[in-house]
Design an enzyme around this catalytic site. Structure first.
Site, PDB file in Angstrom:
ATOM      1  CG  HIS A 308      -2.069   0.917   1.102  1.00 22.12           C
ATOM      2  ND1 HIS A 308      -1.977   2.268   1.333  1.00 22.12           N
ATOM      3  CD2 HIS A 308      -3.343   0.678   0.721  1.00 22.12           C
ATOM      4  CE1 HIS A 308      -3.155   2.810   1.107  1.00 22.12           C
ATOM      5  NE2 HIS A 308      -4.007   1.877   0.733  1.00 22.12           N
ATOM      6  CG  ASP A 368      -8.869  -4.302  -2.456  1.00 21.23           C
ATOM      7  OD1 ASP A 368     -10.017  -4.259  -2.001  1.00 21.23           O
ATOM      8  OD2 ASP A 368      -8.379  -3.406  -3.147  1.00 21.23           O
TER       9      ASP A 368
END
Ligand code: ACO
Length: 433
Positions: A308, A368
């Site tokens: 991320h 996710d």
């Protein structure tokens, strides 16, 4: 720190400027570098906005090092445990949690707008049956600008708020309509007797030939998944919405731009890619060889759902959603494939978190990594996963758009560049080229 400045010196000319430092409530302070261009005649260079704060915002705070996510100051774990998606929408839009009356009124306002104009419904039939649901959502949300444009004055705060409500209310209907079109089933109209999430599931899965029974476990799992995806400060799709909004463009067009950005596999498309990865791995015994492939730079394979831009510690949303996965699969074990995928995901997570490659680069599972397993357990087809993300993120997009439009210092967003093309030269006649 009050009155702190950072001095920037151009060593070539010896000229210095003092740039003010501005403190936020949490997180790193920022250097106000506006004077660099007017006084030093230079721009700052920050491709992919790695160190640039593009706006001021009071909506969401992320501390990527500590793994903290706050909406209007409230930790995401508390919202996921105690709140509802509609309540979080209100919080993002208004800055405070609603009291009982405000909650009732907000629900009523949203429910006034859950239906789609019949003309908009006809848009779906123009798509191929196998069109990607994100393509349909993108097209239909963009088309909404043609339905509400005349009654939409972006300078009117009431019009702006109404557009935000329309988007929150209609996105589940659009998501469900794209699914029904894909199946060849009749469109299911919203039922305002039901809760927001119950209604969404009913529009997706009920058929006229049978009674539809709502599964409470499924409702709570989807509710949490919507809450966890509701906003995430200045991510790629939200920044796109803001940039489009800064031109005073129609809000439905701005949100369509956000949807297009979300679709990419580096952003919201990752949940779909994670399931494809887990299916490709097929069995926990194949995990080590897959990890080796990911680590081999020549393979060009990334472990989807890992890494991320902001979180360099755990993603707090991933921790919550991992627990929801456990509960959901325990209570809805009807699909064996989902349990296998979850086992592979857990194995992948364990091995990756112990591997030097991932440790060095601070790559942790993001939201996710698990959200796809939840959506799959809810029988949502893989190519609809990003659509579910878009439904949730609409709350963030419209809240950020409203914040932008309410900002008295709003100016069109206009990044600059470092030009590296040909130097100025004279036009060459055709015969000399
Ligand atoms: N698998 C393997 N290696 C990775 C991964 C990954 N998922 N993510 C980053 N890396 C490596 C890069 O190859 C790079 O290695 P290097 O330094 O040896 O070249 C290093 O980690 C840094 O990667 P960047 O691409 O510079 O990181 P950036 O912050 O630009 O990208 C992103 C963040 C796009 C999320 C990236 O981690 C990624 O592609 N992840 C997979 C896709 C994904 O899960 N996206 C969802 C994001 S969350 C969301 O939108 C909801």
């Amino acid at each position: 720190m009050a009155n702190q400045t950072v001095t920037i010196t151009d060593n070539a000319t010896g000229k210095s400027i003092d740039c003010p430092v501005i403190d936020g409530v949490h997180g790193p302070s920022v250097i106000d570098c506006k004077k660099i261009s007017s006084e030093l005649g230079m721009f700052t260079f920050d491709p992919a906005f790695v160190t640039t704060a593009s706006c001021e915002s009071a909506i969401t705070y992320i501390d990527g090092e500590q793994g903290i996510l706050l909406h209007r100051g409230y930790p995401i774990a508390q919202l996921a445990e105690k709140s509802t998606y509609l309540e979080v929408c209100y919080l993002l839009l208004h800055g405070e949690l609603p009291n009982k009356d405000q909650c009732k009124e907000f629900k009523h306002t949203v429910y006034q707008h859950t239906m789609l104009h019949e003309g908009l419904l006809r848009f779906f039939t123009g798509f191929r049956r196998d069109a990607h649901p994100m393509a349909m959502m993108l097209g239909v949300v963009g088309a909404m600008s043609g339905y509400y444009h005349d009654a939409m004055d972006v300078n009117n705060p009431e019009h702006r708020y109404l557009s935000a409500i329309r988007l929150i209310a209609k996105m589940p209907t659009i998501a469900a309509a794209s699914y029904k079109y894909l199946l060849g089933h009749p469109h299911v109209y919203p039922c305002n007797e039901l809760g927001f999430v119950e209604n969404f599931l009913r529009m997706m899965f009920s058929v006229p030939a049978e009674d539809y029974k709502i599964n409470k476990t499924a409702v709570r799992a989807l509710e949490i998944m919507l809450i966890l995806h509701a906003d995430h400060e200045q991510n790629a799709s939200t920044s796109t919405v803001r940039l489009a909004g800064s031109t005073l463009a129609n809000p439905f067009g701005c949100i369509a731009a956000g949807i297009a950005t979300l679709w990419g596999p580096a952003h919201g498309g990752a949940n779909e890619a994670v399931i494809q990865t887990l299916q490709e791995i097929g069995h926990p015994k194949n995990i080590p060889s897959y990890i080796e492939k990911v680590k081999d730079k020549d393979s060009n394979i990334r472990l989807m759902g890992f890494g991320h831009r902001v979180y360099k510690n755990h993603d707090p949303r991933a921790t919550i959603i991992r627990e929801v996965c456990h509960e959901l699969l325990k209570e809805m074990p009807q699909c064996k494939e989902n349990s296998l995928l979850f086992d592979i995901a857990l194995g992948l997570e364990r091995i990756a978190l112990e591997d030097e490659y991932f440790i060095e680069r601070k790559l942790y599972p993001n939201v996710d990594f698990y959200s796809g397993i939840i959506l799959k357990a809810l029988d949502i087809p893989t190519n609809k996963f990003t659509v579910m993300f878009a439904v949730a993120r609409t709350a963030g997009w419209v809240s950020q758009w409203l914040e932008l439009m309410n900002d008295p210092s709003l100016r069109i967003g206009r990044p600059r560049q470092l030009y590296t093309g040909a130097a100025q030269r004279d036009f060459l006649p055709m015969e000399t080229r």
